[in-house]
Design a protein around this motif. Structure first.
Motif, PDB file in Angstrom:
ATOM      1  N   GLN A 107       0.917  -1.108   0.163  1.00 11.78           N
ATOM      2  CA  GLN A 107      -0.076   0.004  -0.010  1.00 11.78           C
ATOM      3  C   GLN A 107       0.830   1.218   0.091  1.00 11.78           C
ATOM      4  O   GLN A 107       0.402   2.394  -0.662  1.00 11.78           O
ATOM      5  N   GLN A 108       2.110   1.053   0.511  1.00 11.04           N
ATOM      6  CA  GLN A 108       2.706   2.313   0.623  1.00 11.04           C
ATOM      7  C   GLN A 108       3.851   2.423  -0.420  1.00 11.04           C
ATOM      8  O   GLN A 108       4.629   3.463  -0.664  1.00 11.04           O
ATOM      9  N   THR A 109       3.814   1.767  -1.449  1.00  6.95           N
ATOM     10  CA  THR A 109       4.728   1.687  -2.534  1.00  6.95           C
ATOM     11  C   THR A 109       4.003   2.235  -3.802  1.00  6.95           C
ATOM     12  O   THR A 109       2.734   2.205  -3.937  1.00  6.95           O
ATOM     13  N   ARG A 110       4.684   2.400  -4.830  1.00  6.61           N
ATOM     14  CA  ARG A 110       4.131   3.166  -6.272  1.00  6.61           C
ATOM     15  C   ARG A 110       3.307   2.112  -6.960  1.00  6.61           C
ATOM     16  O   ARG A 110       3.769   0.982  -6.679  1.00  6.61           O
ATOM     17  N   GLU A 111       2.036   2.525  -7.191  1.00  6.60           N
ATOM     18  CA  GLU A 111       1.463   1.484  -7.998  1.00  6.60           C
ATOM     19  C   GLU A 111       1.482   1.278  -9.182  1.00  6.60           C
ATOM     20  O   GLU A 111       1.999   2.033 -10.307  1.00  6.60           O
ATOM     21  N   THR A 112       1.865   0.235  -9.775  1.00  3.50           N
ATOM     22  CA  THR A 112       1.839  -0.356 -11.161  1.00  3.50           C
ATOM     23  C   THR A 112       0.910  -1.435 -11.469  1.00  3.50           C
ATOM     24  O   THR A 112       0.205  -1.902 -10.299  1.00  3.50           O
ATOM     25  N   PRO A 113       0.648  -2.002 -12.613  1.00  4.36           N
ATOM     26  CA  PRO A 113      -0.331  -3.113 -12.957  1.00  4.36           C
ATOM     27  C   PRO A 113      -0.050  -4.267 -12.223  1.00  4.36           C
ATOM     28  O   PRO A 113      -1.128  -4.967 -11.379  1.00  4.36           O
ATOM     29  N   GLU A 114       1.220  -4.496 -12.010  1.00  3.21           N
ATOM     30  CA  GLU A 114       1.625  -5.835 -11.228  1.00  3.21           C
ATOM     31  C   GLU A 114       1.332  -5.606  -9.726  1.00  3.21           C
ATOM     32  O   GLU A 114       0.859  -6.554  -9.129  1.00  3.21           O
ATOM     33  N   SER A 115       1.751  -4.456  -9.149  1.00  2.00           N
ATOM     34  CA  SER A 115       1.440  -4.268  -7.690  1.00  2.00           C
ATOM     35  C   SER A 115      -0.137  -4.283  -7.238  1.00  2.00           C
ATOM     36  O   SER A 115      -0.578  -4.688  -6.342  1.00  2.00           O
ATOM     37  N   LYS A 119      -1.985  -7.016  -4.906  1.00  2.00           N
ATOM     38  CA  LYS A 119      -2.631  -6.628  -3.748  1.00  2.00           C
ATOM     39  C   LYS A 119      -4.059  -7.226  -3.631  1.00  2.00           C
ATOM     40  O   LYS A 119      -4.613  -7.526  -2.670  1.00  2.00           O
ATOM     41  N   GLN A 120      -4.733  -7.006  -4.927  1.00  2.00           N
ATOM     42  CA  GLN A 120      -6.014  -7.756  -4.977  1.00  2.00           C
ATOM     43  C   GLN A 120      -5.858  -9.144  -4.489  1.00  2.00           C
ATOM     44  O   GLN A 120      -6.860  -9.412  -4.023  1.00  2.00           O
ATOM     45  N   LEU A 121      -5.037  -9.852  -5.415  1.00  2.00           N
ATOM     46  CA  LEU A 121      -4.866 -11.096  -5.076  1.00  2.00           C
ATOM     47  C   LEU A 121      -4.735 -11.522  -3.472  1.00  2.00           C
ATOM     48  O   LEU A 121      -5.388 -12.522  -2.929  1.00  2.00           O
ATOM     49  N   LEU A 122      -3.692 -11.075  -2.992  1.00  2.00           N
ATOM     50  CA  LEU A 122      -3.428 -11.298  -1.578  1.00  2.00           C
ATOM     51  C   LEU A 122      -4.353 -10.833  -0.740  1.00  2.00           C
ATOM     52  O   LEU A 122      -4.772 -11.659   0.464  1.00  2.00           O
ATOM     53  N   SER A 123      -5.044  -9.956  -1.039  1.00  2.00           N
ATOM     54  CA  SER A 123      -6.341  -9.419  -0.255  1.00  2.00           C
ATOM     55  C   SER A 123      -7.278 -10.571  -0.215  1.00  2.00           C
ATOM     56  O   SER A 123      -8.011 -10.622   0.789  1.00  2.00           O
ATOM     57  N   ARG A 124      -7.643 -10.813  -1.320  1.00  2.00           N
ATOM     58  CA  ARG A 124      -8.445 -12.091  -1.434  1.00  2.00           C
ATOM     59  C   ARG A 124      -8.199 -13.389  -0.796  1.00  2.00           C
ATOM     60  O   ARG A 124      -9.112 -13.868   0.017  1.00  2.00           O
ATOM     61  N   LEU A 125      -6.866 -13.563  -0.837  1.00  2.00           N
ATOM     62  CA  LEU A 125      -6.335 -14.822  -0.028  1.00  2.00           C
ATOM     63  C   LEU A 125      -6.572 -14.658   1.450  1.00  2.00           C
ATOM     64  O   LEU A 125      -6.824 -15.472   2.155  1.00  2.00           O
ATOM     65  N   HIS A 126      -6.259 -13.348   1.912  1.00  2.00           N
ATOM     66  CA  HIS A 126      -6.278 -12.981   3.240  1.00  2.00           C
ATOM     67  C   HIS A 126      -7.868 -12.927   3.734  1.00  2.00           C
ATOM     68  O   HIS A 126      -8.109 -13.717   4.636  1.00  2.00           O
ATOM     69  N   LEU A 210       7.677  -5.349  -7.497  1.00  2.00           N
ATOM     70  CA  LEU A 210       6.412  -4.860  -8.153  1.00  2.00           C
ATOM     71  C   LEU A 210       5.938  -3.585  -8.535  1.00  2.00           C
ATOM     72  O   LEU A 210       5.338  -3.247  -9.288  1.00  2.00           O
ATOM     73  N   SER A 211       6.492  -2.635  -8.074  1.00  5.70           N
ATOM     74  CA  SER A 211       6.479  -1.077  -7.995  1.00  5.70           C
ATOM     75  C   SER A 211       7.235  -0.414  -8.877  1.00  5.70           C
ATOM     76  O   SER A 211       7.308   0.783  -9.445  1.00  5.70           O
TER      77      SER A 211
END
Length: 250
Positions: A107-115, A119-126, A210-211
């Motif tokens: 969340q604190q790093t620059r956003e790229t398509p990969e990041s 984030k979406q994938l890990l949030s779903r797994l969490h 990723l960023s």
């Protein structure tokens, strides 16, 4: 492997059962000679009775890890090969498996398509881990990613500690014990085992990779790409490309 220059060597990273690697070892000695080092993400070394593995589908097998359990004969072949092996065991992976910490770092790093995707994938797994008992093991995927981060980074940043241990993989055709790793100073093979690592440095490295915009893929519309590549270029496009090429050469 056949395209390697003479004298070139490779480093192998495994994140699953060791079936293919074992087949390579058994069938092609010239190929094996090019393997400089193997990093194996998997295996479990139990130090006490409460220190259990993750083969939750076979409750009777309390101390194996899934990758070793799925093909214990392959694991035995690889560990007995005499190759330079570093093991990243389950206990070490657990130290690097905090969803909240890695999501906060992303969340604190620059956003790229990969990041953003990560984030979406890990949030779903969490969310699955918190919502369903059957998904309690989801955080182990964070530990499995570590192998790639370790190989692509300066090791000193992660401050890893290693120990040489003589280990033996159980492969007796008994699902209640197959895949377990035993410390055996007499018959076990000497393997380098990763013990500790700086978890904060790991999360930072992972998020920063990723960023990195220079490493980011260029996104385009599927329809645009289909239109572009479904037929021959127009004369105007060909002329424009030629002009660009000539301009670059000048």
């Amino acid at each position: 492997m056949k395209t390697l220059d003479p004298g070139s060597n490779i480093t192998v990273l495994t994140n699953g059962p060791l079936t293919n690697l074992a087949k390579m070892i058994l069938s092609n000695t010239s190929t094996v000679s090019k393997i400089q080092e193997i990093f194996i993400v998997g295996g479990h070394i139990s130090n006490r009775s409460s220190d259990k593995g993750n083969v939750f589908t076979v409750p009777s097998n309390k101390y194996a890890e899934f990758n070793m359990f799925l093909d214990p004969l392959a694991a035995k072949t690889v560990f007995n090969s005499g190759l330079n092996i570093t093991l990243i065991p389950l206990s070490t992976q657990h130290k690097l498996s905090s969803f909240p910490r890695i999501l906060e770092t992303l969340q604190q790093t620059r956003e790229t398509p990969e990041s953003q995707f990560t984030k979406q994938l890990l949030s779903r797994l969490h969310w699955l881990q918190q919502a369903h008992q059957s998904y309690q093991h989801m955080d182990i995927f964070l530990g499995e990613i570590f192998g790639a981060v370790l190989l692509s980074s300066d090791h000193s940043i992660l401050m890893p500690t290693f120990k040489e241990k003589h280990i033996r993989v159980v492969a007796e055709g008994d699902e209640s014990i197959d895949g377990q790793i035993v410390i055996d100073k007499r018959q076990g093979k000497s393997i380098k085992v990763l013990g500790n690592v700086d978890a904060v440095a790991y999360y930072d490295l992972f998020a920063n990779r990723l960023s990195d915009e220079e490493q980011s893929a260029v996104l385009g519309s599927y329809d645009e790409q289909t239109k572009t590549w479904s037929g021959p270029p127009s004369n105007q496009e060909f002329s424009d490309n030629c002009d660009e090429a000539l301009h670059d050469d000048q």
